[in-house]
Design a protein around this motif. Structure first.
Motif, short mmCIF file in Angstrom:
data_model
loop_
_atom_site.label_atom_id
_atom_site.label_comp_id
_atom_site.label_asym_id
_atom_site.label_seq_id
_atom_site.Cartn_x
_atom_site.Cartn_y
_atom_site.Cartn_z
N SER A 339 0.82 -1.21 0.00
CA SER A 339 0.00 0.00 0.00
C SER A 339 0.86 1.26 0.00
O SER A 339 0.55 2.24 -0.70
N ALA A 340 1.95 1.24 0.77
CA ALA A 340 2.83 2.40 0.83
C ALA A 340 3.46 2.69 -0.54
O ALA A 340 3.65 3.85 -0.92
N ILE A 341 3.77 1.61 -1.29
CA ILE A 341 4.33 1.82 -2.63
C ILE A 341 3.28 2.37 -3.57
O ILE A 341 3.53 3.29 -4.36
N ALA A 351 -4.35 1.74 -2.89
CA ALA A 351 -3.65 1.70 -1.60
C ALA A 351 -4.65 1.59 -0.46
O ALA A 351 -4.45 0.83 0.50
N LEU A 352 -5.75 2.33 -0.55
CA LEU A 352 -6.77 2.28 0.51
C LEU A 352 -7.42 0.92 0.59
O LEU A 352 -7.68 0.40 1.69
N LYS A 353 -7.68 0.29 -0.55
CA LYS A 353 -8.29 -1.04 -0.55
C LYS A 353 -7.39 -2.04 0.16
O LYS A 353 -7.85 -2.90 0.92
N GLN A 356 -7.53 -1.54 3.90
CA GLN A 356 -8.78 -2.07 4.45
C GLN A 356 -8.73 -3.59 4.56
O GLN A 356 -9.22 -4.17 5.53
N LYS A 357 -8.11 -4.26 3.57
CA LYS A 357 -7.94 -5.71 3.66
C LYS A 357 -7.04 -6.09 4.83
O LYS A 357 -7.31 -7.06 5.55
N ALA A 358 -5.99 -5.30 5.03
CA ALA A 358 -5.07 -5.58 6.14
C ALA A 358 -5.79 -5.45 7.48
O ALA A 358 -5.62 -6.29 8.38
N MET A 359 -6.62 -4.42 7.62
CA MET A 359 -7.38 -4.24 8.87
C MET A 359 -8.34 -5.40 9.10
O MET A 359 -8.51 -5.88 10.22
N LYS A 360 -8.98 -5.86 8.03
CA LYS A 360 -9.92 -6.97 8.16
C LYS A 360 -9.21 -8.23 8.62
O LYS A 360 -9.74 -9.02 9.43
#
Length: 549
Positions: A339-341, A351-353, A356-360
């Motif tokens: 996401s940072a890249i 990046a936002l998607k 959000q997957k990481a948080m899930k």
């Protein structure tokens, strides 16, 4: 780029385990100190690092001289020394056995390799006890014993003695003597094995790391070139060893300011590692994904954005179908890195998607609150960058709640998140809320970073802007005068940031009909004299200066 790390272990660390040298297949495995570039390069043998000196016992080693001429005594005592070391018993007892063994070998064989081995063991135990000065003459004696004219075994025993003596000098902080010993050992090794033996590459690597530690980058570069030539000579497929050697060369080029060559070797090192990981662990192992991410980052740095994005996509395919048993935390961490890249590639929605997957994946478990808060803060920044200020404020607010619950409300990161949330509030015209956030951020960053830190000054600047918007012009002027004073002292009067602050202050002073107070007030008087909030209407006219992110 990686920095240069110190080799020395603090003198109050726990004594390391003792590794005794062994002689196998005509080569020697010497007791070695930690690599001068730990954490960045493959770890060499961990023994012989600077250990905590122990109190010597008053017990003296008593040797029955009449029994030393028994040819079976030396091997027996050396085995006892090894067994005592392995069992973790009192090293002084192992030292007793090793000294007895060396005396017996000296009396029976005189110049044999058994004597050399026993002397190396004695020296290793001395070093483990922090008695480096006593190890030096023992190792010097071990170097005198072998005769290189008697074959490669004697030559390699002499090489091992030089390397162990170099390690000992390194632990004593005598790096010049250490390098001389390593160079002497390398010369003997080359004469015994030839220029292209892989073991020569290992010694060159070790010596190159020591040269880097002493800032002798030209010498280190020449050794790294020699190592890579040995790899090419053998024509072996990609190996982790070659990848590590290319990272070492990249470190040398980085230190010399040749950043383009440094990046080139880092890319090659990553490609080598990728080939090895795929062959050993399979295409869907997380180590393969991590190399893809590293390559994506490197290609971004050299301006090849299409290749960078392609490697990100390759990593995502691995994370989509990881090997069974992969921890969700590892996948979430990888998604955050990708996401940072994407963020720096201006692919904000993608990046936002990923975030959000990481948080899930991490869920709402308290153990992950701190990590999730960091992800939410990163999302808040991206929402802010694309103009979704309401979403940005919500993300920052959720991060703040989790950081408070995790006991991190006094960290510098917490202060930075408060500042970012305040900026989002300003964009939503929630000036009073922004002021409260900036004031709390100011208190945290003053405590954690100091009043002159750039992050703290940025919060001061934002706070001055909100005070101006609230009609607290005098407070705003005093803060800006302090900021300008600090920036002039730190950066000089000609710095662009200083010129910017001067213009902002001049505009505000002109509006207030005042002149600049060049004397400046103390920070305590400046920021705490009017700590009570004023309940004035927000002025419709906004000041002409900007806010600091």
């Amino acid at each position: 780029m990686p920095g240069i790390l110190s080799v020395k272990t603090p003198p109050d660390t726990t004594p390391s385990h003792i590794l005794v040298p062994e002689y196998q297949n005509g080569s020697t495995n010497s007791v070695r100190t930690p690599s001068p570039l730990t954490k960045r390069l493959p770890s060499p043998s961990p023994s012989n690092s600077r250990a905590k000196p122990t109190i010597r016992t008053s017990e003296k080693v008593t040797i029955d001289e009449s029994s030393l001429d028994n040819p079976n005594l030396g091997p027996f005592l050396l085995k006892l020394a090894r067994d005592t070391i392995t069992s973790g018993e009192n090293p002084n007892k192992a030292l007793d056995y090793a000294i007895r063994a060396s005396k017996s070998f000296e009396k029976c064989s005189g110049q044999g390799l058994e004597l050399v081995m026993s002397l190396h063991v004695v020296a290793a135990i001395f070093c483990s006890l922090g008695r480096f000065e006593e190890a030096v003459p023992v190792l010097e004696r071990s170097i005198e014993v072998p005769d290189v004219g008697n074959g490669s075994d004697h030559a390699l025993a002499k090489f091992s003695g030089f390397m162990q003596l170099g390690d000992t000098y390194s632990s004593m902080g005598l790096l010049d003597r250490s390098i001389w010993c390593y160079e002497s050992g390398l010369k003997i090794q080359v004469e015994a094995l030839g220029d292209w033996d892989p073991r020569v590459a290992e010694t060159c690597r070790y010596l190159a790391e020591t040269h880097i530690q002493t800032m002798q980058f030209d010498e280190a570069e020449n050794l790294c070139k020699k190592i890579l030539e040995i790899h090419r000579e053998h024509g072996q497929p990609a190996s982790l060893e070659e990848a590590a050697d290319r990272r070492l060369m990249a470190l040398v080029y980085d230190a010399k300011g040749d950043y383009e060559s440094a990046l080139e070797h880092l890319v090659l090192a990553s490609m080598k590692a990728l080939t090895v990981f795929k062959a050993i662990r399979g295409d869907n192992h997380l180590s393969v994904a991590s190399v893809f991410i590293r390559l994506a980052d490197l290609y971004y740095k050299i301006g090849k954005f299409r290749e960078s994005k392609s490697y990100c996509e390759n990593a995502l395919r691995v994370y989509a179908k990881p090997v069974p048993g992969t921890a969700s935390e590892e996948i979430a961490n990888g998604l955050t890195e990708i996401s940072a890249i994407y963020q720096v590639l201006n692919e904000h929605e993608e990046a936002l998607k990923l975030l959000q997957k990481a948080m899930k994946l991490l869920g709402d478990m308290p153990v992950h609150h701190s990590t999730v808060a960091g992800i939410e803060a990163q999302m808040g920044v991206m929402f802010y960058m694309i103009g979704r200020y309401g979403d940005a404020r919500c993300s920052f607010e959720s991060a703040v709640v989790k950081l408070r619950a995790s006991g991190e409300s006094k960290s510098a990161f917490f202060g930075i998140v408060l500042n970012q949330m305040g900026l989002a509030c300003l964009q939503l015209y929630r000036i009073n809320e922004a002021t409260e956030l900036f004031e709390e951020a100011r208190g945290v960053l003053e405590q954690e970073c100091g009043s002159c830190h750039l992050d703290t000054l940025g919060v001061y600047s934002n706070l001055a802007a909100t005070y101006d918007a609230l009609g607290r012009v005098d407070d705003a002027i005093e803060i800006l005068e302090y900021i300008l004073k600090v920036r002039e002292e730190k950066l000089g009067t000609a710095n662009p940031d200083v010129e910017d602050e001067k213009k902002r202050l001049a505009d505000l002073l002109k509006e207030a009909g005042r002149a600049r107070n060049r004397k400046g007030k103390s920070l305590e008087n400046l920021l705490d004299s009017n700590s009570q909030r004023m309940n004035k209407e927000v002025t419709k006219k906004r000041s002409g200066f900007s806010f600091r992110t």
